[in-house]
Structures are given as structure tokens and as C-alpha cells.
Design a protein around this motif. Structure first.
Motif, PDB file in Angstrom:
ATOM      1  N   ALA A 285      78.679  -1.325   8.827  1.00  0.00           N
ATOM      2  CA  ALA A 285      79.193  -1.617  10.166  1.00  0.00           C
ATOM      3  C   ALA A 285      80.711  -1.618  10.193  1.00  0.00           C
ATOM      4  O   ALA A 285      81.320  -1.160  11.181  1.00  0.00           O
ATOM      5  N   ASN A 286      81.354  -2.121   9.148  1.00  0.00           N
ATOM      6  CA  ASN A 286      82.818  -2.148   9.130  1.00  0.00           C
ATOM      7  C   ASN A 286      83.396  -0.741   9.085  1.00  0.00           C
ATOM      8  O   ASN A 286      84.441  -0.462   9.690  1.00  0.00           O
ATOM      9  N   GLN A 287      82.758   0.150   8.356  1.00  0.00           N
ATOM     10  CA  GLN A 287      83.229   1.539   8.303  1.00  0.00           C
ATOM     11  C   GLN A 287      83.129   2.204   9.672  1.00  0.00           C
ATOM     12  O   GLN A 287      84.018   2.948  10.087  1.00  0.00           O
ATOM     13  N   ILE A 288      82.021   1.943  10.368  1.00  0.00           N
ATOM     14  CA  ILE A 288      81.842   2.527  11.699  1.00  0.00           C
ATOM     15  C   ILE A 288      82.873   1.953  12.672  1.00  0.00           C
ATOM     16  O   ILE A 288      83.480   2.689  13.465  1.00  0.00           O
ATOM     17  N   ALA A 289      83.113   0.637  12.589  1.00  0.00           N
ATOM     18  CA  ALA A 289      84.098   0.015  13.468  1.00  0.00           C
ATOM     19  C   ALA A 289      85.491   0.567  13.210  1.00  0.00           C
ATOM     20  O   ALA A 289      86.255   0.836  14.148  1.00  0.00           O
TER      21      ALA A 289
END
Length: 880
Positions: free
Chosen positions: A833-837
Motif C-alpha cells: 500500500a505504501n508503494q502505491i500511495a
């Protein structure tokens, strides 16, 4: 079996989509998996589970040799014991004192010989299957309407429809490849509409033009009201009704009182939304209604099916491109089991227990012992075992101790049964450990046979691996027992091709079009090279759609409307919630296969209870805390997931977790044994439970190279990772000494020194063991749910750890040089999720842009809704 480095065309062993798979063994012993671009079910696409099949083929936990009483035995000794005990039990107590409980994991050839033995030569109908839990209401509804268990359409219809209605089906997670076919069709034809009818706002709602968040069990009222609406606006096909159906008047009479206001009251929907849905259905000729477990797993599931079928019959929308009711099955060969009589109330080749059919089978099988009445359906079967009426039980390729309703009673019944045989791949399922005799069965990649998917398409499963140890195909095991029981002549098969040929011959025997199921066109087909084909197959011609001529398999060739009355809304008593069970995106049934693939546990690694925020506040349940659900049947302890996706008054808990993977996560222990009176299918989605907080004094998270043991721990959930294991923990009662507890849990001797830090102010504590440059285990404890990044901690198990980093690891900090990917969103490519954000903040403002940058969402697509949600969160944060 294929030669090394050659590619084998086979079929996925998971859901009923029946995707084609290319499997290529590698020199290092691994197997490369990809979708078969030529298979008409998936055209090369695979979901996250299918893509990870190569990671599930290890021998960990495999049952490799026959066992009697937990001790290794020869095949001859084990088979002799099974045959002798079954024969003696039959001789003393009659044929109905024995039973077989099978599985949609069996291949058609396995199913055929098991059914032939039980119904044809033992003379009892007592063979049922876990497909009873999946699609029995569809079978009953089809037979009431069509006179046969026939799925009218095919997958192409889902793409051709202008209106796609999804009822009780989280297609995005449970049948992702079909869902992505629909998504692609909608992108190409923007006028296509999708309606989702489901109490929960699942990820399938991501593409829906209208989400009808219906009350549990409100489906019948919605479709009965639709029938009335269609008749009032003259949107019915009067010519089709007159020429091809019976019973329309009676069905309409029942529906006449269901105006919009009454439907709204019964369903919890707004009058406006109901009217929009009814308008769309009335004006759209090309309409397909896809339904699954939300319809079937109900005490009124058969009526729900017929309410859906009624509106398609009323409009003549059946058997034509882009039209029809469509049942999608949960297992790879649920349909094949139906074909061979794997259900207790069916004979082989889709024949019922009618005198003419019984006589036909006697002559075809050359047996005078053919069963003359239906046997015990699944719930009835385990009740009979508990009562001592069934004294010898053979369970094949399934885990009823976890998947059956009243699961604790099922376990007790199995324990009390005088003789239990389990044939399975796995040695230690919650069911297999209770068996007197365990028989090692070949698994996917080793088996050879056929399966039939939800669109009636028969595909081959082909072996590309040698069976390990002394494992044998299920058909071989059954055949050997049958021979030892005195039926050698009828069970002289040496290859699965011979069984399939007999199955095909029976389907065409005295048929000539009078029965729907017919494979006579495949009698001379080359078995090894058999291509995917839809039945019926007569004169080598396959039938893509059924009922195109308006003729059905009833005595007068007319379809039958069924007058169904809607039950009262399923309303929980004060203080209770309606329990809805189901699947998560990346796991399958009781995780005997998917539990081996580390990436499939990265998205959701523990059992949870999905609650509406208002219910959580009312019951003092905090997000990520522990929640206990209980009723008179049992109790579970799971993680709280508080979300507005859930409907008020309901709670959703996935059915995958077993005693092997969690301390108290067997949710089917809470489900009562209520069944649909027509189909015998249990109401797995409508138990009533009390929910309350379980006040943990300490929460924990751990990573470990070896599998830890948490005996006596109040809450634990464990999952495989790359390089070891991860575990979520919680303690209602704390251990007296954490170091002693950790030594026992992680198998560490007293002479080994553990590193430890503690912060008295916050109550946080960490313990770890390093050997050389390796992390052996790390345990993080906190008064609140542990905030350590799971993906970072898991990655430590495969890294070389320098002494200078040990302090950071104990504190739980990744370090500035190690970005935290966050919780995994895309299991196919391991994107967090952090990579996508971060990508969204960097300018990737669409799902497609995220896919181009990170690959996330570009394989099976089942994470695309979550990606879209993260993009929207980033947009709102930027706007602030």
C-alpha cells in the motif's frame, strides 16, 4: 507425466471457472506456472491463487504412505482393512450403515468409480459431497424449472450482456478471471451496466453502476417483486410463455401483492433503487444474472434460484447470446460430481431415482444391487454418524471438521464413528488426524483426469510430476477396495481413460436426446489429447447454449415457473448479529494448498470479523482488537475489522482458518445445521451470533525461521512466509515470564542467549535471537495491536543481518535506507500500500498508471478496487 522442461496443458484446481494452466517443471525442482492463452475459460489470465500454484507443490505436510492407527502400513494391508471392515459392516448392519463423503477436488473419474461402488454395488445412496455446501440449491432450482440440472449459457454471455446482475457473488475475489472478463467488456462497451446485489459492499462493487445492499435473505422478495413489475408493464414475452412454459399464472398470483413499498420493506432497499433496477431489467433484452453462494447457501436457496429463473423465463431471456440465469460454482469439479451422481439424491449421468433409471443402471453396470432410494445429504449424513446409524465412513479430499456447519459436532461424530477412512494429500488436516486409516492420494500436478467448469466445459487435468512416496490416484484407491469387496469384474480399470469412456457411454445409453447430459460424441475421442469441450456432445458436436429451441427436459418439454413465497426478512434478535461466512481474495477453502504459498497470506494473514462502525461502537469493539463471536454451537476469537463496507446488524468472517493456522478461527463451528428443504444445502450465511470484545492484556507479532508452537496462547494466527513463518498473537492472560514463553514457543534452548529490550513507559517489549548473520526469530509485544511493518519484518528472515542493525530490528524500525512497502495489496507482484500511495503522490492518478509503474493490478486484477481506493485517498489528502 511430462518430461523435464516440457510444458503440460492442465486445468487449475481451485474455483469453478476452470482456467487453463501451462505448467513447466524446472531443473531445480520448481514449476513455472502461467495461464493457457488457448483455453476458452481464461485465455491466458490467472488469478493470484492460480498464479501461485507452483508455490504450493512442496511435500511439506504430505501424506506419503498408508497409515493404520497412525502407524505406517503397506497398501495391501490398508486396502484389505478398508474392504474387510466395510463388507463386515454392511453384512451386519445393512448397506446404509456405510457412507462416502467426497469433494469437488476429485476428478470426474475418481467421482465416477466412488459413486459406482456405493450406489451400484454396495447398494446405498450414501455418497454425498462438499458440493452440497456449494451449489445444491442451484441443482434443485434447475431441476424444478428445466427438468434437469442444466446451466443454460456460457462465459461469453457475460461479455455480451448489456445488463449484468451479480447476486450474492463477490465475483471480484471469488471468481476473479470471470470478473475481469466482465470488466474488460464494460470498458469496451460503456453502455453496459452492472448491478451488484449483496449485503456487503465488496470489491465487486467497484465496477457496479448500482449496488443494492440488500438485507440478508431478501433476494426472493426482490425478484418476486420484479416478476410483478414485468407483468404490469407488459415487459414479458407472452409468446415464449405460452409456447415454452407452464405455471406462469400461479407464480404471478403469488407475486401480485409485492409492490415497491412491500419489496422495500422486505429488502431494506430504497423504493428509488428498486425502481431503477426494475426499469433496467425491463428495458434490457441482453441480461445475464450471475449468482453464487449468497443465493445457494440459504435455508430458502432453491426458492431464490427459482425466483431468478422465473424472471428470465417470463422475458424469454434464456438460451440466447448475452441472456440467462448463470450459476457459478465454487469448486473445480462441482459440475463433474453432479454429472456422475456424486450427490446423494442423484444417480449417474444426471439421472434421478426413478424406476426406469434404476433399471437402466442395473443393466448398464450389470448389477442387481443398484440403490433404489436417495441417500443421506451432507448434514443428515453427519447427524446419522453422530447417532451411530452410519458406522463406517470414507472421506475423500475434503475437510468437513472445518467446512461443515456445526463443525464441533461433526468432529465429535467422526471421533465416535467406529471406522473412519480418509484419503487425502495431507497428513494433518483437522479431519485426517481423526481417521483410523489414512490413504495417501495423488494431488494436483500428479493426477490424470477431467473436470467440468461452471459453463459445462470439460477440461483435462494432466500430470507433470511423479506422485511422491506411495501416493496413488483416488480412482485407483477406490477400484482396489471395490475389487477386494468382490467386484473385480466391474472395476477392472487400469487407466482413467477407461473410466471416462464408460462414463461417456453411460451418458449416451438409451438417451437419444431425452436427457441433457450426453457425451456420446466423445466415445472415440483421443483422451490424452482431449481439448476443452462443452457438453452435451452428440455426434462430436458440442452445445454452447442450451434451450435455444425453447424445449426443456420436462415430460411436456416446457419449462416450469415455480410459485415462490418470500420468507420474512432475516432479522437478528436484540443484541445479536447475522453471521455471513465466505472467502477472501487469496485463500482457498481450508488452506491445505494456499497456506503453502507465502504471498497468498500477505494480503490477509489472520481470521477477522468485518463489522459496521456503529455495531463496533455499540459493542465496545475497537478496530484491530480482538472480538469473540459465540452462540449455542460454539465460539471463535478473531481480529476486528471495522468498516462501512459491512451492513449494520451483520458480521462477516472468512471460512478458511483451521486449527492448523489459528487458535480459535473455525467459524463454521458457529453455523447451525438448518438446511434448505428442497436441496439439503445448509444455510452457511445466516447464523445468529453474539459479538463482544475480548480484552487482551498484550498483543504480539512474530517472525520465525521455524514453525513456532503456541500451545495455550489465547489467540494466534500463523502463516508461511518466504524464509519462515509470521504470527499474530494476543494474550488475555499474560505469561509469568516472557523469555521462558519465547523459548518454548520458538524451540530455543536455555543456554542460548536472547536479546531483549523493554520500554516500561509504553509497555512495549521485543525479544530476538540472532545466529551469525541470521535472524532466528523476533517477537514484538505491546499493550495495543503491534505497529511494526509486517512486510519489513518478514523480509528479515531472508537477509544477512549485520550486528549494527540488531538494535533497529529490536526496536522495529526498517531504517532510512529501507522503505516500508506497507501491507500487501497486489499479491501477484508483491506490491504494498505504501508503494502505491507513493506512486500516486508522484503522479500516477489512475489504476492503469499504477500498473505501468509497479505492475500492480495487471495480472488477475482482483486488487484493482483497492488500488483505486488508495488513489482516491491520496487525492483527498492532496486536496486538503
Amino acid at each position: 507425466m511430462s518430461s523435464p522442461l516440457s510444458t503440460t496443458r492442465t486445468t487449475c484446481p481451485y474455483c469453478g471457472v476452470g482456467c487453463g494452466v501451462l505448467a513447466t517443471p524446472q531443473p531445480d525442482g520448481s514449476v513455472t506456472i502461467s495461464g493457457d492463452p488457448e483455453h476458452p475459460a481464461n485465455f491466458g489470465r490467472l488469478c493470484s491463487k492460480g498464479s501461485a500454484l507452483g508455490e504450493t507443490l512442496s511435500l511439506d505436510g504430505r501424506l506419503l504412505y498408508p497409515e493404520i492407527g497412525g502407524e505406517r502400513a503397506s497398501w495391501d494391508k490398508a486396502l484389505d482393512l478398508v474392504a474387510k471392515t466395510f463388507a463386515e459392516t454392511i453384512a451386519e448392519h445393512g448397506p446404509d450403515s456405510v457412507a462416502i463423503y467426497g469433494s469437488g477436488q476429485l476428478l470426474t473419474e475418481d467421482y465416477y468409480v466412488a459413486n459406482k461402488l456405493m450406489k451400484g454395488f454396495i447398494g446405498s445412496g450414501n455418497i454425498d459431497t462438499n458440493s452440497r455446501l456449494c451449489m445444491a440449491s442451484s441443482v434443485a432450482g434447475h431441476k424444478r424449472a428445466f427438468g434437469s440440472d442444466t446451466v443454460p449459457g456460457n462465459y461469453e454471455d457475460l461479455e455480451l450482456a448489456d445488463l449484468m446482475i451479480l447476486v450474492g457473488s463477490n465475483l471480484s475475489w471469488c471468481h476473479p478471471v470471470l470478473y475481469q472478463r466482465i470488466v474488460k467488456a464494460k470498458a469496451e462497451r460503456p453502455g453496459m451496466r452492472i448491478v451488484l446485489i449483496d449485503p456487503r459492499r465488496t470489491t465487486t462493487a467497484d465496477q457496479a453502476d448500482l449496488h443494492l445492499a440488500i438485507k440478508p435473505d431478501g433476494d426472493t422478495a426482490l425478484f418476486v417483486g420484479l416478476l410483478k413489475s414485468l407483468a404490469e408493464r407488459n415487459a414479458v414475452d407472452a409468446e415464449f410463455i405460452a409456447e415454452s412454459t407452464n405455471g406462469f399464472g400461479a407464480a404471478l398470483d403469488v407475486a401480485r401483492s409485492w409492490n415497491l413499498e412491500r419489496v422495500a420493506e422486505a429488502t431494506g432497499l430504497s423504493v428509488r433503487d428498486i425502481a431503477v433496477f426494475y426499469d433496467w431489467f425491463a428495458e434490457t433484452t441482453r441480461t445475464v444474472t450471475v449468482y453464487s453462494q449468497g443465493v445457494n447457501q440459504s435455508a430458502t436457496g432453491t426458492d431464490k434460484v427459482n425466483a431468478i429463473v422465473n424472471v428470465h423465463l417470463a422475458t424469454g431471456r434464456i438460451g440466447m447470446p448475452g441472456m440467462g440465469p448463470f450459476s457459478v460454482t465454487g469448486q473445480p469439479n462441482a459440475m463433474g460430481g453432479r454429472e456422475v451422481g456424486g450427490l446423494a439424491n442423484m444417480l449417474a449421468a444426471h439421472m434421478d431415482f426413478e424406476p426406469a433409471n434404476i433399471d437402466r443402471l442395473k443393466r448398464f453396470w450389470r448389477s442387481e444391487r443398484v440403490a433404489e432410494k436417495p441417500g443421506l445429504k451432507a448434514v443428515e449424513l453427519f447427524e446419522a454418524i453422530a447417532q451411530g446409524k452410519v458406522k463406517a465412513l470414507w472421506i475423500m479430499a475434503t475437510n468437513p471438521v472445518d467446512s461443515m456447519p456445526e463443525a464441533d459436532k461433526v468432529r465429535a461424530a467422526i471421533r465416535a464413528c467406529p471406522f473412519v477412512v480418509v484419503s487425502d494429500m495431507n497428513a494433518a488436516t483437522d479431519t485426517a488426524v481423526e481417521a483410523h486409516v489414512r490413504l495417501p492420494a495423488a494431488g494436483w500436478g500428479e493426477k490424470n483426469g477431467t473436470v467440468t467448469n461452471s459453463e459445462r466445459r470439460i477440461s483435462r487435468q494432466r500430470p507433470f510430476l511423479a506422485a511422491p512416496g506411495e501416493a496413488k490416484p483416488d480412482w485407483w484407491i477406490v477400484t482396489q477396495v471395490a475389487r477386494r469387496m468382490g467386484h473385480a469384474e466391474a472395476f477392472g480399470y487400469e487407466r482413467p481413460a477407461e473410466i471416462f469412456a464408460e462414463h461417456a457411454a453411460l451418458s449416451g445409453f438409451e438417451n437419444e436426446g431425452s436427457r441433457d447430459f450426453d457425451l456420446s460424441g466423445l466415445l472415440h475421442a483421443e483422451y490424452d489429447g482431449l481439448q476443452p469441450v462443452q457438453w452435451p456432445v452428440r455426434a462430436v458436436r458440442s452445445t454452447a447454449r442450451m434451450f435455444t429451441d425453447g424445449r426443456f427436459f420436462t415430460p411436456d418439454s416446457r419449462a416450469r415457473f415455480v410459485a415462490v413465497a418470500s420468507p420474512p426478512p432475516l432479522t437478528p434478535p436484540p443484541g445479536m448479529l447475522v453471521l455471513n461466512t465466505g472467502r477472501v481474495r487469496d485463500h482457498w477453502h481450508t488452506m491445505t494448498r494456499t497456506g503453502k504459498a507465502a504471498r497468498l497470506s500477505a494480503h490477509m494473514a489472520e481470521p477477522f470479523a468485518e463489522l459496521h462502525p456503529d455495531d463496533a461502537v455499540e459493542k465496545s469493539i475497537r478496530h484491530a482488537s480482538l472480538v469473540r463471536l459465540e452462540n449455542r454451537h460454539g465460539s471463535v476469537l478473531v481480529r476486528a475489522l471495522v468498516t462501512e463496507r459491512q451492513q449494520r446488524g451483520s458480521v462477516f468472517v472468512p471460512m478458511h482458518w483451521t486449527d492448523r493456522f489459528s487458535a480459535q478461527g473455525r467459524v463454521d463451528a458457529l453455523v447451525g445445521g438448518q438446511t434448505d428443504p428442497q436441496s439439503g444445502q445448509p444455510a452457511l450465511k445466516s447464523a445468529m451470533v453474539v459479538a463482544g470484545p475480548a480484552l487482551a492484556r498484550r498483543y504480539g507479532f512474530a517472525v520465525s525461521r521455524g514453525r513456532p508452537e503456541f500451545a495455550g496462547t489465547d489467540y494466534w494466527a500463523i502463516a508461511e512466509t518466504t524464509g519462515g513463518w509470521r504470527a499474530e498473537l494476543a494474550f488475555i492472560t499474560e505469561p509469568a515470564d516472557w523469555v521462558d514463553w519465547a523459548r518454548a514457543a520458538f524451540g530455543v534452548g536455555e543456554k542460548v542467549e536472547l536479546l531483549s529490550i523493554a520500554d516500561k513507559a509504553s509497555g512495549r517489549q521485543s525479544l530476538a535471537l540472532f545466529e551469525g548473520g541470521k535472524l532466528i526469530f523476533a517477537l514484538y509485544l505491546s499493550p495495543d495491536p503491534v505497529l511494526v511493518s509486517r512486510q519489513w519484518a518478514v523480509s528479515l528472515l531472508t537477509e544477512t543481518i549485520k550486528p549494527a542493525r540488531r538494535a533497529d530490528i529490536l526496536v522495529g524500525r526498517p531504517g532510512a535506507d529501507r522503505p516500508d512497502p506497507g501491507p500487501i495489496v497486489c499479491a501477484c507482484f508483491g506490491v504494498g500500500a505504501n508503494q502505491i500511495a507513493e506512486a500516486a503522490r508522484g503522479g500516477c492518478h489512475t489504476v492503469e498508471a499504477i500498473g505501468a509503474a509497479l505492475k500492480a493490478g495487471t495480472n488477475c486484477g482482483s486488487c484493482r478496487a483497492e488500488i483505486r481506493g488508495l488513489i482516491e485517498v491520496n487525492r483527498l489528502q492532496a486536496a486538503e
